[in-house]
Design a protein around this motif. Structure first.
Motif, PDB file in Angstrom:
ATOM      1  N   LEU A  29      42.468  37.812  34.527  1.00  0.00           N
ATOM      2  CA  LEU A  29      41.588  38.509  33.586  1.00  0.00           C
ATOM      3  C   LEU A  29      40.738  37.458  32.905  1.00  0.00           C
ATOM      4  O   LEU A  29      41.253  36.441  32.432  1.00  0.00           O
ATOM      5  N   TYR A  30      39.419  37.696  32.879  1.00  0.00           N
ATOM      6  CA  TYR A  30      38.522  36.761  32.212  1.00  0.00           C
ATOM      7  C   TYR A  30      37.336  37.516  31.638  1.00  0.00           C
ATOM      8  O   TYR A  30      37.122  38.683  31.919  1.00  0.00           O
ATOM      9  N   GLY A  31      36.579  36.834  30.821  1.00  0.00           N
ATOM     10  CA  GLY A  31      35.398  37.414  30.214  1.00  0.00           C
ATOM     11  C   GLY A  31      34.756  36.416  29.283  1.00  0.00           C
ATOM     12  O   GLY A  31      35.307  35.338  29.041  1.00  0.00           O
ATOM     13  N   ILE A  37      43.415  34.646  31.877  1.00  0.00           N
ATOM     14  CA  ILE A  37      44.811  35.031  31.740  1.00  0.00           C
ATOM     15  C   ILE A  37      45.333  35.393  33.125  1.00  0.00           C
ATOM     16  O   ILE A  37      44.859  36.358  33.735  1.00  0.00           O
ATOM     17  N   PRO A  38      46.318  34.633  33.657  1.00  0.00           N
ATOM     18  CA  PRO A  38      46.887  34.974  34.962  1.00  0.00           C
ATOM     19  C   PRO A  38      47.828  36.174  34.829  1.00  0.00           C
ATOM     20  O   PRO A  38      48.648  36.233  33.908  1.00  0.00           O
ATOM     21  N   LEU A  39      47.697  37.138  35.740  1.00  0.00           N
ATOM     22  CA  LEU A  39      48.454  38.387  35.654  1.00  0.00           C
ATOM     23  C   LEU A  39      49.137  38.717  36.968  1.00  0.00           C
ATOM     24  O   LEU A  39      48.804  38.163  38.012  1.00  0.00           O
ATOM     25  N   GLU A  40      50.070  39.662  36.889  1.00  0.00           N
ATOM     26  CA  GLU A  40      50.635  40.268  38.083  1.00  0.00           C
ATOM     27  C   GLU A  40      50.596  41.779  37.899  1.00  0.00           C
ATOM     28  O   GLU A  40      50.861  42.297  36.825  1.00  0.00           O
ATOM     29  N   PHE A  75      43.027  45.691  26.980  1.00  0.00           N
ATOM     30  CA  PHE A  75      41.678  45.207  27.248  1.00  0.00           C
ATOM     31  C   PHE A  75      40.914  46.279  28.024  1.00  0.00           C
ATOM     32  O   PHE A  75      41.473  46.901  28.919  1.00  0.00           O
ATOM     33  N   LEU A  76      39.651  46.496  27.685  1.00  0.00           N
ATOM     34  CA  LEU A  76      38.781  47.366  28.475  1.00  0.00           C
ATOM     35  C   LEU A  76      38.099  46.479  29.503  1.00  0.00           C
ATOM     36  O   LEU A  76      37.367  45.558  29.149  1.00  0.00           O
ATOM     37  N   VAL A  77      38.369  46.752  30.787  1.00  0.00           N
ATOM     38  CA  VAL A  77      37.931  45.846  31.841  1.00  0.00           C
ATOM     39  C   VAL A  77      37.296  46.597  33.008  1.00  0.00           C
ATOM     40  O   VAL A  77      37.480  47.806  33.169  1.00  0.00           O
ATOM     41  N   LEU A  78      36.580  45.836  33.819  1.00  0.00           N
ATOM     42  CA  LEU A  78      36.078  46.297  35.107  1.00  0.00           C
ATOM     43  C   LEU A  78      36.867  45.577  36.191  1.00  0.00           C
ATOM     44  O   LEU A  78      37.250  44.414  36.019  1.00  0.00           O
ATOM     45  N   ILE A  92      45.179  40.662  48.398  1.00  0.00           N
ATOM     46  CA  ILE A  92      45.920  39.458  48.011  1.00  0.00           C
ATOM     47  C   ILE A  92      45.577  38.949  46.607  1.00  0.00           C
ATOM     48  O   ILE A  92      46.316  38.151  46.047  1.00  0.00           O
ATOM     49  N   HIS A  93      44.474  39.412  46.011  1.00  0.00           N
ATOM     50  CA  HIS A  93      44.119  38.955  44.662  1.00  0.00           C
ATOM     51  C   HIS A  93      43.119  39.911  44.020  1.00  0.00           C
ATOM     52  O   HIS A  93      42.308  40.521  44.710  1.00  0.00           O
ATOM     53  N   ILE A  94      43.179  40.006  42.689  1.00  0.00           N
ATOM     54  CA  ILE A  94      42.282  40.886  41.931  1.00  0.00           C
ATOM     55  C   ILE A  94      41.692  40.104  40.762  1.00  0.00           C
ATOM     56  O   ILE A  94      42.409  39.355  40.093  1.00  0.00           O
ATOM     57  N   ASP A  95      40.398  40.275  40.513  1.00  0.00           N
ATOM     58  CA  ASP A  95      39.739  39.727  39.328  1.00  0.00           C
ATOM     59  C   ASP A  95      39.367  40.885  38.415  1.00  0.00           C
ATOM     60  O   ASP A  95      38.699  41.830  38.843  1.00  0.00           O
ATOM     61  N   PHE A  96      39.805  40.795  37.152  1.00  0.00           N
ATOM     62  CA  PHE A  96      39.407  41.761  36.125  1.00  0.00           C
ATOM     63  C   PHE A  96      38.445  41.053  35.179  1.00  0.00           C
ATOM     64  O   PHE A  96      38.678  39.908  34.782  1.00  0.00           O
TER      65      PHE A  96
END
Length: 172
Positions: A29-31, A37-40, A75-78, A92-96
């Motif tokens: 998660l970034y912005g 912030i690394p997430l699972e 968090f309100l995210v895309l 294998i990976h997601i970016d928020f």
């Protein structure tokens, strides 16, 4: 608005394969106003949300900071980007991305073609879709999931629908 839960990720590098084997996808998660912030994320729950929202709708991401602390934050995210294994097609990976809600952003929105064009039905033509999505600019909360395109006005082979002819939602 749909909600997705996440936990702070403790495994990095090659150890993330252990997570994937358990049905958990590494994410970040970034912005502009937060640090990375690394997430699972649970894969099945993510797929359910992604199917309904795509990459152009805001979702609520509830992050649990366990075992570091007891706090949870929303968090309100895309869903900014998804990465798949090129051989298997598995996620294998997601970016928020957490946008600033008061600033317009650009996002790709898929086109949904509706109806049957008379040129296709009566003249046995083929509908050629030159583009499948358009990039629009709007406040994050005004981004539509899709833009509908009515093909009923395509009566002859010379008829066409241009981007300027699309019916965009208000404030887009």
């Amino acid at each position: 608005m749909l909600t997705l839960t996440a936990k702070i990720r403790q495994k990095f590098g090659r150890k993330t394969q252990e997570l994937r084997n358990k049905g958990i996808i590494p994410a970040v998660l970034y912005g502009p106003k937060i640090k990375n912030i690394p997430l699972e994320i649970n894969l099945k729950k993510f797929e359910q949300v992604y199917e309904k929202t795509g990459e152009s709708s805001l979702i609520s991401l509830e992050v649990s900071f366990l075992p570091v602390s007891e706090k949870k934050e929303e968090f309100l995210v895309l869903i900014h980007k998804t990465k798949k294994n090129p051989l298997t097609g598995n996620l294998i990976h997601i970016d928020f991305y957490q946008p600033i809600l008061t600033k317009e952003i650009e996002a790709p929105v898929p086109l949904l073609f509706e109806g049957e064009a008379p040129a296709v039905k009566n003249l046995e033509g083929t509908l050629i879709k030159g583009i499948q999505e358009v990039t629009i600019k709007a406040l994050p909360q005004n981004l539509p999931y899709e833009i509908k395109v009515n093909t009923d006005r395509l009566k002859t082979f010379e008829d066409e629908i241009l981007v300027k002819d699309l019916q965009l939602p208000k404030n887009v």
